[in-house]
Motif scaffolding. Structure first.
Motif, PDB file in Angstrom:
ATOM      1  N   UNK A   1       2.116 -10.713  -4.693  1.00 22.75           N
ATOM      2  CA  UNK A   1       2.905  -9.502  -4.491  1.00 22.75           C
ATOM      3  C   UNK A   1       2.880  -9.164  -3.004  1.00 22.75           C
ATOM      4  N   UNK A   2       3.902  -8.455  -2.581  1.00 22.15           N
ATOM      5  CA  UNK A   2       3.943  -8.052  -1.180  1.00 22.15           C
ATOM      6  C   UNK A   2       3.568  -6.590  -1.102  1.00 22.15           C
ATOM      7  N   UNK A   3       2.380  -6.379  -0.546  1.00 22.91           N
ATOM      8  CA  UNK A   3       1.864  -5.019  -0.447  1.00 22.91           C
ATOM      9  C   UNK A   3       2.112  -4.455   0.932  1.00 22.91           C
ATOM     10  N   UNK A   4       2.479  -3.201   0.950  1.00 20.53           N
ATOM     11  CA  UNK A   4       2.648  -2.485   2.212  1.00 20.53           C
ATOM     12  C   UNK A   4       1.593  -1.379   2.270  1.00 20.53           C
ATOM     13  N   UNK A   5       1.791  -0.429   3.155  1.00 15.84           N
ATOM     14  CA  UNK A   5       0.824   0.649   3.329  1.00 15.84           C
ATOM     15  C   UNK A   5       0.538   1.377   2.027  1.00 15.84           C
ATOM     16  N   UNK A   6      -0.699   1.878   1.911  1.00 17.08           N
ATOM     17  CA  UNK A   6      -1.064   2.658   0.740  1.00 17.08           C
ATOM     18  C   UNK A   6      -1.198   1.815  -0.507  1.00 17.08           C
ATOM     19  N   UNK A   7      -1.338   0.496  -0.328  1.00 18.80           N
ATOM     20  CA  UNK A   7      -1.511  -0.446  -1.439  1.00 18.80           C
ATOM     21  C   UNK A   7      -0.328  -0.414  -2.407  1.00 18.80           C
ATOM     22  N   UNK A   8       0.853  -0.046  -1.879  1.00 17.17           N
ATOM     23  CA  UNK A   8       2.051  -0.033  -2.721  1.00 17.17           C
ATOM     24  C   UNK A   8       2.932  -1.231  -2.399  1.00 17.17           C
ATOM     25  N   UNK A   9       3.731  -1.639  -3.373  1.00 19.64           N
ATOM     26  CA  UNK A   9       4.623  -2.765  -3.152  1.00 19.64           C
ATOM     27  C   UNK A   9       5.644  -2.424  -2.075  1.00 19.64           C
ATOM     28  N   UNK A  10       5.890  -3.375  -1.189  1.00 18.39           N
ATOM     29  CA  UNK A  10       6.970  -3.207  -0.223  1.00 18.39           C
ATOM     30  C   UNK A  10       8.267  -3.094  -1.017  1.00 18.39           C
ATOM     31  N   UNK A  11       9.077  -2.101  -0.676  1.00 19.81           N
ATOM     32  CA  UNK A  11      10.217  -1.771  -1.533  1.00 19.81           C
ATOM     33  C   UNK A  11      11.502  -2.523  -1.242  1.00 19.81           C
ATOM     34  N   UNK A  12      11.463  -3.435  -0.279  1.00 18.70           N
ATOM     35  CA  UNK A  12      12.726  -4.062   0.147  1.00 18.70           C
ATOM     36  C   UNK A  12      13.066  -5.282  -0.712  1.00 18.70           C
ATOM     37  N   UNK A  13      13.228  -5.045  -1.999  1.00 21.24           N
ATOM     38  CA  UNK A  13      13.426  -6.173  -2.913  1.00 21.24           C
ATOM     39  C   UNK A  13      14.695  -6.961  -2.619  1.00 21.24           C
ATOM     40  N   UNK A  14      15.695  -6.296  -2.088  1.00 18.90           N
ATOM     41  CA  UNK A  14      16.971  -6.974  -1.880  1.00 18.90           C
ATOM     42  C   UNK A  14      17.160  -7.461  -0.440  1.00 18.90           C
ATOM     43  N   UNK A  15      16.093  -7.435   0.312  1.00 20.47           N
ATOM     44  CA  UNK A  15      16.057  -7.907   1.688  1.00 20.47           C
ATOM     45  C   UNK A  15      16.763  -9.263   1.851  1.00 20.47           C
ATOM     46  N   UNK A  16      17.820  -9.242   2.648  1.00 20.77           N
ATOM     47  CA  UNK A  16      18.681 -10.423   2.784  1.00 20.77           C
ATOM     48  C   UNK A  16      17.985 -11.571   3.512  1.00 20.77           C
TER      49      UNK A  16
END
Ligand code: C2O
Ligand code: CU
Length: 459
Positions: free
Chosen positions: A167-182
């Protein structure tokens, strides 16, 4: 961003017991799979829990176990704020139960439910996952293992499913939200920075020396191709993508597990040390994907296991097969100049504006017409050419295929094939199962970015 190495090592003790799949009874799964948000401890104590979307609040989802010849009957409830649907990956099931929104069913809207029910003719290691906006929903945790047990299962001390993910984690141990990142979409897909086994970094399992383990490896990652090794364990590959090999294949080198693929192993705990490992191999070394604590054992080493009993066979008629070429194109480095999308010729620019960067035979995204249409009982031979700079894990729904070797013989049955850049190969299958079946890259961003089509088998 957390460094993965450090992250993994600081976690060993605290999360070893968390995130293991809740095991359903041997004969039936839970009657309800509820897709909804839940929070899980993945990051070390001191950091927040991670918000995921899961089935029945379990990450991975509950391990479903059924007897071969049985029937899966399960209601999926959607408690998300997004539409969903569940695909039963690798199962040769009724088309209407295949879980592809817009193809085999309407999406299950928030607050609604859908009843899945189908027979289970094949034993083996399968998995289920969301097939709606999967690049996001699978990443968020909507997946689980589905095991169909042979009536005569090989004798082992432990039957353990290891579902691999990143999984791709960002700050605060949350998933990075850019799922549709081109950018991800046009390159190797969304690769994570935290590697998990059964929802935990580096989980630990207790075994005894000379135990015989059946390990069922499942790659549920969005795009990561796992390269795996064993340390202190030795044995055989028994099955690929659920389907038994004709003979156990002694493990000699690293194993490659592309997204969607499974490997069934039987291994013996042969180490004289007190730990053995499933290793995650990377270019500059490796680290533990899973740890086995080894206690002294009483038994002696056992002989090579007998092959797993074969599943029902649908012979492939290679000579009479309907041929079809599949040219894979696009992606970074070799971008699409133009492609057809829903009957319209679009320029590269117009395509990327719609998030489309890959094409199959010049079609970006699923067309209204099938790649090929054949009557039930025919065989199909697909000539695949990967004219891109990336690897792809091509997955066929509803039927297993075999790779046609250069000498014309058939390789083992699979449902997902990893292809290297510039590779050309052929696969063939018996079109025994009527319906519209997706054929797509299982790097989920690649599929979302246009690398998907379908095959029609008429009744
Ligand atoms: Cu595992 Cu079309 O998917
Ligand atoms: Cu791909």
């Amino acid at each position: 961003m957390l460094s993965r190495r450090r992250f993994l090592h600081s976690l060993t003790a605290s999360t070893a017991l968390l995130g293991l799949p809740a095991r359903a009874g041997a004969e039936a799964g839970p009657a309800i799979l509820a897709a909804g948000p839940s929070r899980h401890r993945i990051a070390p104590e001191g950091l927040p829990e991670t918000d995921l979307w899961t089935f029945n609040g379990s990450f991975p989802g509950p391990e479903l176990r059924f007897a071969q010849g049985g029937r899966l009957a399960c209601r999926v409830e959607n408690r998300l704020e997004a539409p969903t649907a569940v695909h039963w990956h690798g199962l040769r099931l009724d088309n209407a139960m295949d879980g592809v929104p817009g193809v085999t069913q309407a999406p299950i809207l928030p607050g609604e439910e859908f009843d899945y029910a189908f027979d289970l003719p094949d034993a083996g290691t399968y998995w289920y996952h969301s097939h709606a906006q999967s690049v996001e929903q699978v990443e968020r945790g909507l997946y689980g293992a589905l095991i169909v047990e042979e009536a005569e299962a090989p004798e082992v001390d432990r039957d353990l499913t290891l579902v691999l993910d990143d999984i791709r984690m960002a700050r605060g141990a949350q998933l990075a939200g850019d799922f549709d990142n081109l950018h991800d979409r046009a390159h190797a897909g969304r690769i994570g920075n935290v590697v998990l086994t059964n929802g935990a970094p580096e989980p630990r399992y207790e075994v005894r020396r000379n135990d015989r383990l059946r390990l069922r490896l499942v790659n549920a990652a969005n795009a990561r191709i796992f390269e795996l090794g064993l340390y202190g364990l030795s044995g055989w590959v028994m099955a690929l993508d659920g389907m038994p090999l004709a003979a156990p294949q002694a493990l000699t080198g690293p194993m490659v597990l592309a997204p969607g693929q499974r490997i069934d192993l039987i291994v013996d705990v042969t180490t004289a040390e007190d730990e053995a490992f499933l290793l995650h191999l990377e270019r500059n070394g490796g680290y533990a994907q899973a740890v086995f604590g080894v206690a002294p054992g009483a038994g002696a080493r056992r002989p090579e296991p007998a092959p797993l009993p074969p599943n029902p066979e649908f012979p492939i008629d290679l000579a009479g097969a309907v041929p079809q070429r599949v040219l894979m194109s696009g992606g970074a480095m070799r971008p699409l100049g133009e492609a057809i999308h829903q009957g319209e010729v679009l320029t590269g620019r117009e395509l990327t504006d719609r998030g489309l960067v890959w094409a199959l035979n010049g079609q970006a995204g699923r067309d209204i017409l099938p790649l090929v249409e054949v009557p039930r009982g025919a065989s199909v031979r697909l000539g695949l050419a990967n004219d891109t700079a990336f690897r792809h894990a091509m997955h066929l729904h509803g039927m297993h295929f075999a790779q046609v070797r250069p000498d014309g013989t058939l390789g083992p049955l699979r449902d997902t094939l990893l292809m290297a850049p510039d590779e050309t190969t052929e696969i063939a299958f018996a079109a025994h199962n009527p319906g519209d079946w997706l054929f797509h890259c299982h790097m989920l961003g690649h599929h979302a970015g246009g690398m998907g089509t379908f095959i029609r088998v008429t009744a």
